[in-house]
Design a protein around this motif. Sequence first.
Motif, mmCIF file in Angstrom:
data_model
loop_
_atom_site.group_PDB
_atom_site.id
_atom_site.type_symbol
_atom_site.label_atom_id
_atom_site.label_comp_id
_atom_site.label_asym_id
_atom_site.label_seq_id
_atom_site.Cartn_x
_atom_site.Cartn_y
_atom_site.Cartn_z
ATOM 1 N N ALA A 101 62.515 4.655 60.669
ATOM 2 C CA ALA A 101 62.938 6.072 60.292
ATOM 3 C C ALA A 101 62.285 6.047 58.850
ATOM 4 C CB ALA A 101 64.413 5.948 60.272
ATOM 5 N N MET A 102 61.828 7.595 58.822
ATOM 6 C CA MET A 102 61.253 7.968 57.199
ATOM 7 C C MET A 102 62.365 9.086 56.840
ATOM 8 S SD MET A 102 57.190 7.158 57.362
ATOM 9 C CE MET A 102 57.256 7.299 55.435
ATOM 10 N N MET A 103 62.729 8.930 55.675
ATOM 11 C CA MET A 103 63.528 9.835 55.050
ATOM 12 C C MET A 103 62.985 10.389 53.568
ATOM 13 S SD MET A 103 66.874 7.287 56.070
ATOM 14 C CE MET A 103 65.892 6.032 55.848
ATOM 15 N N ASP A 104 63.191 11.533 53.776
ATOM 16 C CA ASP A 104 63.016 12.506 52.476
ATOM 17 C C ASP A 104 64.331 13.030 51.832
ATOM 18 O OD1 ASP A 104 61.715 14.550 50.592
ATOM 19 O OD2 ASP A 104 59.997 13.665 51.187
ATOM 20 N N LEU A 105 64.447 12.982 50.471
ATOM 21 C CA LEU A 105 65.584 13.807 50.082
ATOM 22 C C LEU A 105 65.043 15.335 49.887
ATOM 23 C CD1 LEU A 105 67.138 11.464 47.276
ATOM 24 C CD2 LEU A 105 67.542 11.320 49.852
ATOM 25 N N ASP A 106 65.852 16.230 50.301
ATOM 26 C CA ASP A 106 65.444 17.536 50.397
ATOM 27 C C ASP A 106 65.451 18.218 49.101
ATOM 28 O OD1 ASP A 106 65.084 17.395 53.081
ATOM 29 O OD2 ASP A 106 67.287 18.004 53.386
ATOM 30 N N ASN A 107 64.243 19.101 48.681
ATOM 31 C CA ASN A 107 64.194 19.791 47.606
ATOM 32 C C ASN A 107 64.650 18.883 46.288
ATOM 33 O OD1 ASN A 107 63.612 22.205 48.868
ATOM 34 N ND2 ASN A 107 65.897 22.082 49.491
ATOM 35 N N PHE A 108 64.105 17.577 46.117
ATOM 36 C CA PHE A 108 64.501 16.591 45.235
ATOM 37 C C PHE A 108 63.951 17.042 43.868
ATOM 38 C CE2 PHE A 108 64.313 12.431 42.789
ATOM 39 C CZ PHE A 108 65.577 12.065 42.537
ATOM 40 N N LYS A 109 62.547 17.608 43.895
ATOM 41 C CA LYS A 109 61.863 17.665 42.640
ATOM 42 C C LYS A 109 62.861 18.905 41.980
ATOM 43 C CE LYS A 109 57.557 19.642 40.881
ATOM 44 N NZ LYS A 109 58.009 20.595 39.927
ATOM 45 N N ILE A 110 63.429 19.928 42.787
ATOM 46 C CA ILE A 110 64.225 20.881 42.147
ATOM 47 C C ILE A 110 65.509 20.499 41.590
ATOM 48 C CG2 ILE A 110 65.804 23.092 42.707
ATOM 49 C CD1 ILE A 110 63.527 23.676 45.061
ATOM 50 N N LEU A 111 66.052 19.673 41.985
ATOM 51 C CA LEU A 111 67.376 18.806 41.491
ATOM 52 C C LEU A 111 66.924 18.027 40.177
ATOM 53 C CD1 LEU A 111 69.848 16.705 43.596
ATOM 54 C CD2 LEU A 111 68.682 15.869 41.352
ATOM 55 N N ASN A 112 65.514 17.372 40.177
ATOM 56 C CA ASN A 112 65.529 16.775 38.944
ATOM 57 C C ASN A 112 65.128 18.012 37.755
ATOM 58 O OD1 ASN A 112 65.359 14.160 38.939
ATOM 59 N ND2 ASN A 112 63.369 13.762 40.181
ATOM 60 N N ASP A 113 64.114 18.895 38.257
ATOM 61 C CA ASP A 113 63.937 20.038 37.152
ATOM 62 C C ASP A 113 65.308 20.616 36.700
ATOM 63 O OD1 ASP A 113 61.405 19.111 37.493
ATOM 64 O OD2 ASP A 113 60.724 20.794 39.034
ATOM 65 N N THR A 114 66.256 20.706 37.582
ATOM 66 C CA THR A 114 67.398 21.587 37.338
ATOM 67 C C THR A 114 68.433 20.677 36.243
ATOM 68 O OG1 THR A 114 67.194 22.955 39.246
ATOM 69 C CG2 THR A 114 69.406 22.948 37.930
ATOM 70 N N PHE A 115 68.683 19.569 37.104
ATOM 71 C CA PHE A 115 69.729 18.965 36.244
ATOM 72 C C PHE A 115 69.046 17.731 35.445
ATOM 73 C CE2 PHE A 115 71.459 20.582 40.028
ATOM 74 C CZ PHE A 115 72.511 21.448 39.617
ATOM 75 N N GLY A 116 67.734 17.291 35.374
ATOM 76 C CA GLY A 116 67.471 16.309 34.657
ATOM 77 C C GLY A 116 67.163 14.796 35.271
ATOM 78 N N HIS A 117 66.379 14.125 34.879
ATOM 79 C CA HIS A 117 66.161 12.933 35.672
ATOM 80 C C HIS A 117 67.200 11.934 35.801
ATOM 81 C CE1 HIS A 117 61.877 13.532 36.224
ATOM 82 N NE2 HIS A 117 61.521 14.232 34.965
ATOM 83 N N ASP A 118 67.955 11.806 34.678
ATOM 84 C CA ASP A 118 68.901 11.084 34.901
ATOM 85 C C ASP A 118 69.984 11.273 36.093
ATOM 86 O OD1 ASP A 118 68.404 9.639 32.494
ATOM 87 O OD2 ASP A 118 69.681 10.589 31.188
ATOM 88 N N PRO A 173 75.088 16.560 42.016
ATOM 89 C CA PRO A 173 74.856 17.726 42.886
ATOM 90 C C PRO A 173 74.515 17.421 44.271
ATOM 91 C CG PRO A 173 73.529 17.867 40.736
ATOM 92 C CD PRO A 173 74.110 16.420 40.598
ATOM 93 N N PRO A 174 75.043 18.686 45.080
ATOM 94 C CA PRO A 174 75.044 18.403 46.531
ATOM 95 C C PRO A 174 73.332 18.228 46.808
ATOM 96 C CG PRO A 174 76.385 19.985 46.117
ATOM 97 C CD PRO A 174 75.952 19.677 44.679
ATOM 98 N N PHE A 175 73.283 17.358 47.564
ATOM 99 C CA PHE A 175 71.737 17.347 48.423
ATOM 100 C C PHE A 175 71.806 16.586 49.856
ATOM 101 C CE2 PHE A 175 72.497 13.117 46.394
ATOM 102 C CZ PHE A 175 71.937 12.198 47.374
ATOM 103 N N THR A 176 70.850 16.984 50.584
ATOM 104 C CA THR A 176 70.799 16.524 51.930
ATOM 105 C C THR A 176 69.484 15.762 52.228
ATOM 106 O OG1 THR A 176 69.573 18.471 52.494
ATOM 107 C CG2 THR A 176 71.903 18.311 52.699
ATOM 108 N N VAL A 177 69.460 15.026 53.313
ATOM 109 C CA VAL A 177 68.203 14.227 53.491
ATOM 110 C C VAL A 177 67.574 14.574 54.958
ATOM 111 C CG1 VAL A 177 69.745 12.665 54.789
ATOM 112 C CG2 VAL A 177 67.369 11.930 53.854
ATOM 113 N N SER A 178 66.165 14.463 55.076
ATOM 114 C CA SER A 178 65.555 14.876 56.351
ATOM 115 C C SER A 178 65.088 13.320 56.854
ATOM 116 C CB SER A 178 64.674 15.749 56.251
ATOM 117 O OG SER A 178 64.815 17.220 55.579
#
Length: 396
Positions: free
Chosen positions: A299-316, A380-385
């Motif tokens: 199984a290969m997984m990718d966190l959805d829209n992770f770049k947006i989460l990083n840019d919005t809330f910071g890398h921490d 913050p809420p996030f999902t995975v594909s």
Amino acid sequence: MKGHSQRSGEALLAKRTNWTNAARYVLRGMLGFALAYVATRAISDVVLDEPLWQTDRLLIEGPLFVLLSGVALLVGAAIPVLRDLMRVQRSVARNEQELARRSDSQHLIRDVNAAFEMAEDEQALNTTCAMAFSTAVDARVEVLVADASNAHVARVVVTEGSDAPGCGLLTPGSCPAVRRGQTLRFEDPNGLAACPRLRERGLDSGIGATCVPVTIMGTPSAVVHALSPTDATERDAQDLAERLEGVAVQYGARLGMLRAMSQSQLQADTDPLTGLLNRRAMENRVRELRSDGRGFALAMMDLDNFKILNDTFGHDTGDRALRLFSRVLSKTVRDGDVVCRHGGEEFVVVLPGSDVVTAAPVFHRLRQELADAVGGSQVPPFTVSVGLCDSSWAED
């Protein structure tokens, strides 16, 4: 002790063969001859009542003088020389026995070192260590080793005949031998000066204990505990301690090396942020499965829209999200599954013995577990594909 017997033999031999001692023997001989002559004349004057011709007197005094001279030489020189030679002979015999014993010990340590070097993990090392102690000493031996926290000990080595549970040591710091950093011998297991752990066992009075601390990676983290009869000679007790120490040193050095190698390998195979395997380690596991002919799902997984989460809330915040997902993922799959951070927000799971049909429910459950975990956290809420396949689909 070893060098003392050798030096004493050499010193005794030198003492008995120097010029001063030779001169002393010569003087003793000359004094013996003089005393023999005086005694001969005195005896002849007393025994011979009437004058004799000079020739007849010589016939009587000659054999008497030879007899008395022989006695004087025997007492004054021959007996001391023989006594000294016997002392030298005994000293040389002790030296030969000591050299033979040291040679046996050196051969033993060499063989133990060679055997330990062939042990590839701690379990193999412990098995080899039990064999080494059984070969090295006639005693019941166990080894207690501390865990990574150095707060608890486990009984990892036991020779045949050792009675469980053995020493009741709970922490390395509670062992007198470890605290003092030296080998301790307890002749009376129930005496006032005995180790408290030894008195608790209620051993017979004829059984003594020898405890040898073991240093692992620079820290006293283990102890060798041996039981043997107390009627052994001082030489045998010392030989027992030396052999235990020899094997213990080799064991501690090899165990420290294995742990250092394991720690280094773990660091090389582990992603530092999530604690999961990295891409290289995962690919090695897949190659092993292929080589063994075992099927698996992947199984290969990718966190959805992770770049947006990083840019919005910071890398921490992004790092907290990655660690949260790693915990949920590790908890959802089986212990034998290979969980890997492939890179960035991408993850891979290899499920040996599974295919897409049996693996799909696992990742449906993962999605639900992730939603529950995110809802109860400050991330913050996030999902995975998830993309799923198995090894029957392709050869690479």
